[in-house]
Design a protein around this motif. Structure first.
Motif, PDB file in Angstrom:
ATOM      1  N   ARG A  40      32.760 -64.096 -98.211  1.00  0.00           N
ATOM      2  CA  ARG A  40      33.452 -64.894 -99.644  1.00  0.00           C
ATOM      3  C   ARG A  40      33.947 -63.245-100.098  1.00  0.00           C
ATOM      4  NH1 ARG A  40      30.111 -67.465-103.918  1.00  0.00           N
ATOM      5  NH2 ARG A  40      32.893 -67.055-104.938  1.00  0.00           N
ATOM      6  N   THR A 100      27.342 -66.471 -97.571  1.00  0.00           N
ATOM      7  CA  THR A 100      27.029 -66.176 -98.775  1.00  0.00           C
ATOM      8  C   THR A 100      25.898 -65.098 -98.755  1.00  0.00           C
ATOM      9  OG1 THR A 100      25.278 -67.707 -98.875  1.00  0.00           O
ATOM     10  CG2 THR A 100      28.024 -68.535 -99.368  1.00  0.00           C
ATOM     11  N   GLU A 128      26.513 -68.788-105.853  1.00  0.00           N
ATOM     12  CA  GLU A 128      28.216 -68.608-104.775  1.00  0.00           C
ATOM     13  C   GLU A 128      28.005 -69.488-104.038  1.00  0.00           C
ATOM     14  OE1 GLU A 128      27.770 -64.921-102.092  1.00  0.00           O
ATOM     15  OE2 GLU A 128      27.715 -63.788-104.241  1.00  0.00           O
ATOM     16  N   ARG A 129      26.588 -70.068-103.385  1.00  0.00           N
ATOM     17  CA  ARG A 129      26.992 -71.653-102.276  1.00  0.00           C
ATOM     18  C   ARG A 129      27.659 -72.819-102.641  1.00  0.00           C
ATOM     19  NH1 ARG A 129      21.736 -69.653-101.496  1.00  0.00           N
ATOM     20  NH2 ARG A 129      20.720 -70.921-101.902  1.00  0.00           N
ATOM     21  N   GLY A 173      31.371 -71.803-102.916  1.00  0.00           N
ATOM     22  CA  GLY A 173      31.976 -71.816-101.356  1.00  0.00           C
ATOM     23  C   GLY A 173      32.452 -73.202-101.245  1.00  0.00           C
ATOM     24  N   TYR A 199      27.290 -73.232 -95.089  1.00  0.00           N
ATOM     25  CA  TYR A 199      27.561 -72.193 -95.288  1.00  0.00           C
ATOM     26  C   TYR A 199      26.491 -71.577 -94.950  1.00  0.00           C
ATOM     27  CZ  TYR A 199      23.732 -74.284 -98.123  1.00  0.00           C
ATOM     28  OH  TYR A 199      22.154 -74.683 -98.837  1.00  0.00           O
TER      29      TYR A 199
END
Length: 232
Positions: free
Chosen positions: A56, A83, A90-91, A94, A102
């Motif tokens: 990321r 991540t 964040e996951r 994404g 992920y």
């Protein structure tokens, strides 16, 4: 013999990039390794890897921007996002940008390989193509992995296709998020937010008004139910 799998790895940590690249090449994958988001952006305008492994946080162009680019130009490319450990937000971010899966850092190389194999297996399907089938306005052709809505082909990622087929094969049945994780992702446990994000993305493609779904319904406290009866 199955064709070789093309993997593109975009990671700015030189050690991680080298270790992942050497490991995958040693196991027969064709690997393109890049450490810069801008270089990856330019290459991905024409390149069509089977799997994109994407950090990321990248210099030049962010992983999120690359993810959106690939989703617009190569929806059949599977994307695995890297991540930070424990960063749920964040996951989710994404997945919102179009990632299929992920994996959190630090990760075990064998787990990464299994994740790659899983998304490739699902995107390529099986050798014996099942019979096409239809439900309401949706028609599925498993041989070509295409789904049409009222005769018009839908643009779906590999994971969205798998999720939608699972729902279509289980109409009017309440499915928990754990059911979906197990059957679609092959996970015995995991973040159920993964399912929530993919359901939201799928609704945007199949529902006339995603905020008020007619086909893919939420059963509060239980999970989801797909139906064409309530939409009639």
């Amino acid at each position: 013999m199955e064709p070789a799998v093309d993997v593109m790895v975009v990671e700015d940590d030189a050690t991680v990039l080298a270790v992942v690249t050497d490991y995958l090449r040693g196991r027969g994958y064709r690997v393109t390794a890049l450490d810069d988001g801008a270089a990856a952006r330019d290459l991905l305008r024409t390149a069509r890897p089977d799997v994109l492994i994407l950090d990321r946080m990248l210099p030049g162009v962010s992983g999120d921007a690359l993810c959106r680019q690939v989703r617009a130009t190569a929806p059949r490319t599977s994307i695995i996002m890297l991540t930070a450990l424990g960063a749920v937000e964040e996951r989710i971010d994404g997945l919102e940008h179009g990632a299929d899966d992920y994996i959190a850092k630090p990760f075990v190389l064998r787990e990464l390989r299994l994740r790659i194999d899983a998304v490739v297996r699902r995107s390529r399907g099986t050798r014996a193509a099942p019979t096409p089938f239809a439900l309401g306005p949706f028609r599925v052709d498993p041989a070509s992995r295409r789904i049409c809505l009222n005769g018009t082909e839908m643009t779906l990622t590999a994971r969205e296709y798998e999720l939608f087929v699972f729902l279509l094969r289980n109409p009017d049945r309440t499915l928990t998020r754990d059911d979906i994780l197990r059957e679609v992702w092959g996970w015995s446990f995991g973040e159920t937010s993964t399912v929530t994000v993919h359901v939201r993305r799928l609704r945007e493609k199949i529902e006339p008004e995603p905020r008020f779904p007619r086909y893919l319904l939420t059963e509060w406290g239980q999970g989801y139910r797909f139906t064409v009866e309530d939409a009639a």
